[in-house]
Design a protein around this motif. Sequence first.
Motif, short mmCIF file in Angstrom:
data_model
loop_
_atom_site.label_atom_id
_atom_site.label_comp_id
_atom_site.label_asym_id
_atom_site.label_seq_id
_atom_site.Cartn_x
_atom_site.Cartn_y
_atom_site.Cartn_z
N ARG A 284 0.76 -1.32 0.04
CA ARG A 284 0.10 0.13 -0.13
C ARG A 284 1.00 1.24 -0.19
O ARG A 284 0.56 2.25 -0.74
CB ARG A 284 -1.02 -0.11 1.10
CG ARG A 284 -1.94 1.23 1.15
CD ARG A 284 -2.88 1.23 2.21
NE ARG A 284 -1.99 1.57 3.41
CZ ARG A 284 -2.67 1.45 4.99
NH1 ARG A 284 -3.76 1.03 5.17
NH2 ARG A 284 -1.75 1.97 6.05
N ALA A 285 2.03 1.21 0.78
CA ALA A 285 2.93 2.46 0.60
C ALA A 285 3.55 2.68 -0.66
O ALA A 285 3.70 3.48 -0.91
CB ALA A 285 3.95 2.09 1.90
N GLU A 286 3.71 1.39 -1.33
CA GLU A 286 4.41 1.53 -2.53
C GLU A 286 3.62 2.18 -3.62
O GLU A 286 3.91 3.01 -4.36
CB GLU A 286 5.06 0.49 -2.94
CG GLU A 286 5.81 0.32 -4.40
CD GLU A 286 6.55 -1.01 -4.41
OE1 GLU A 286 5.90 -1.76 -5.47
OE2 GLU A 286 7.45 -1.19 -4.09
N ILE A 287 2.23 1.45 -3.76
CA ILE A 287 1.44 1.84 -4.87
C ILE A 287 -0.01 2.48 -4.49
O ILE A 287 -0.89 2.92 -5.36
CB ILE A 287 1.08 0.36 -5.52
CG1 ILE A 287 0.04 -0.31 -4.76
CG2 ILE A 287 2.07 -0.45 -6.06
CD1 ILE A 287 -0.58 -1.65 -5.37
N GLY A 288 -0.04 2.93 -3.09
CA GLY A 288 -1.49 3.40 -2.83
C GLY A 288 -1.38 5.01 -2.53
O GLY A 288 -2.12 5.53 -1.93
N SER A 289 -0.17 5.61 -2.70
CA SER A 289 0.17 7.18 -2.31
C SER A 289 -0.93 8.10 -3.55
O SER A 289 -0.96 7.55 -4.53
CB SER A 289 1.62 7.19 -2.42
OG SER A 289 2.14 7.35 -3.64
N PRO A 290 -1.04 9.26 -2.97
CA PRO A 290 -1.75 10.20 -3.75
C PRO A 290 -0.89 10.27 -5.31
O PRO A 290 -1.50 10.35 -6.39
CB PRO A 290 -2.04 11.33 -3.02
CG PRO A 290 -1.97 10.86 -1.89
CD PRO A 290 -1.02 9.73 -1.60
N GLU A 291 0.41 10.25 -5.02
CA GLU A 291 1.36 10.70 -6.06
C GLU A 291 0.92 9.61 -7.20
O GLU A 291 0.97 9.61 -8.31
CB GLU A 291 2.57 10.77 -5.69
CG GLU A 291 2.90 12.16 -4.84
CD GLU A 291 2.69 11.99 -3.48
OE1 GLU A 291 2.70 13.00 -2.64
OE2 GLU A 291 2.03 10.74 -2.86
N MET A 292 1.05 8.22 -6.47
CA MET A 292 0.93 7.19 -7.39
C MET A 292 -0.34 6.97 -8.19
O MET A 292 -0.64 6.39 -9.31
CB MET A 292 1.19 5.63 -6.71
CG MET A 292 2.76 5.25 -6.50
SD MET A 292 3.62 5.15 -8.09
CE MET A 292 2.87 3.78 -8.63
N GLY A 293 -1.37 7.46 -7.41
CA GLY A 293 -2.61 7.52 -7.96
C GLY A 293 -2.60 8.41 -9.24
O GLY A 293 -3.25 7.72 -10.45
N TRP A 294 -2.02 9.57 -9.25
CA TRP A 294 -1.83 10.49 -10.39
C TRP A 294 -1.27 9.72 -11.52
O TRP A 294 -1.56 9.78 -12.66
CB TRP A 294 -0.99 11.78 -9.79
CG TRP A 294 -0.82 12.44 -11.04
CD1 TRP A 294 -1.63 13.50 -11.60
CD2 TRP A 294 0.51 12.62 -11.71
NE1 TRP A 294 -0.81 14.19 -12.48
CE2 TRP A 294 0.46 13.56 -12.66
CE3 TRP A 294 1.70 11.79 -11.48
CZ2 TRP A 294 1.39 13.70 -13.66
CZ3 TRP A 294 2.66 12.08 -12.40
CH2 TRP A 294 2.67 13.02 -13.36
N PHE A 295 0.16 9.09 -11.04
CA PHE A 295 0.94 8.64 -12.18
C PHE A 295 0.31 7.30 -12.82
O PHE A 295 0.38 7.23 -14.06
CB PHE A 295 2.21 8.07 -11.27
CG PHE A 295 3.20 7.87 -12.32
CD1 PHE A 295 3.62 8.56 -13.50
CD2 PHE A 295 4.15 6.69 -12.29
CE1 PHE A 295 4.63 8.25 -14.38
CE2 PHE A 295 5.21 6.28 -13.07
CZ PHE A 295 5.52 7.21 -14.00
N CYS A 296 -0.41 6.55 -12.07
CA CYS A 296 -1.12 5.24 -12.69
C CYS A 296 -1.97 5.86 -13.57
O CYS A 296 -2.33 5.07 -14.77
CB CYS A 296 -1.81 4.53 -11.58
SG CYS A 296 -0.63 3.62 -10.67
#
Length: 314
Positions: A284-296
Amino acid sequence: MMAILSLRSGFRYGTRASHSRNIGTISNFPYTANVSVSPFASIQRGKTRSVMPSFSSLEEERVYRKEHLALAFRILHRFGFAEGVAGHCSVRDPVEADTFWVNPQGKSFARMRQSDLIQCRVEDGDIVKGELPVDASATSIHSQLYKAVGRGKGQEGGSEGGVEGLVHVHSPYTKAFSALNRTLDMISQDACAFYEQQALVPFAGGVFDNQEGARIASLIGPHHKVAILQNHGLLSVGRLSIDEAAWWQISFEMCAKAQILADSALRPGEKFVFAEEQNILDTRAEIGSPEMGWFCLAAAVEEEEWHSKGEHKL
């Protein structure tokens, strides 16, 4: 193509750009050789790292947000999430922070343009700019949630629990899953992004007034990514951007589909293999951040920009 931007170490999406180091862009992928400024430094390799956009003015950010909201509608349509006149997505306005932009009801998701968007007041959902009508449930839910939680991550006066973008659509697997009175099981890596960040909101009929919007808002905590609106669908939250909110909606739908498929395949006496909690938390820490949400969502944004041929910017 985005203009050359500059950033400072420790920047966040939505902050004004400083001029300490230039970065390059390829479509929706700004990048830098200064690894220390990237929120994706630990998950990428090579001489450069991806970074998020920064802006030279609030007006520039407004244009970016409205264009990405228009793209989000088009992307959601491409995933098959448009259903009649149902569904609404919004983003806060960075210039007039007490307002937000939302879609007019009845406008095709597939043809959405930034000029079609309607500006509404956070306080009560009333329209302040635009002639076309807006779904009453959109003004009720979005205004009351924005009002209750305040500005989002990286914004002036904002917090980790604030909200900058919201998405609600009627996608098929999520709609089915919403009737099960439970949250996702931790049976896949993707589901781990939602661990302990799924609110269950009991169904109370159609949403047509601010009182019901306020009830829904009261059940969404500062740690939630999504609210499962039981017997209804999903409301996804962007703490940082509309792109993030759209990605959580898409990802949850795919997880709900996997959950329903796995449930249907389970034979008598069998049990699921669940991920271990520490592995869930690390994932979750790796793929669940707001930044990763944007990037995905970035790859889908790039594709949709190609399909749009600039129409979303009109």
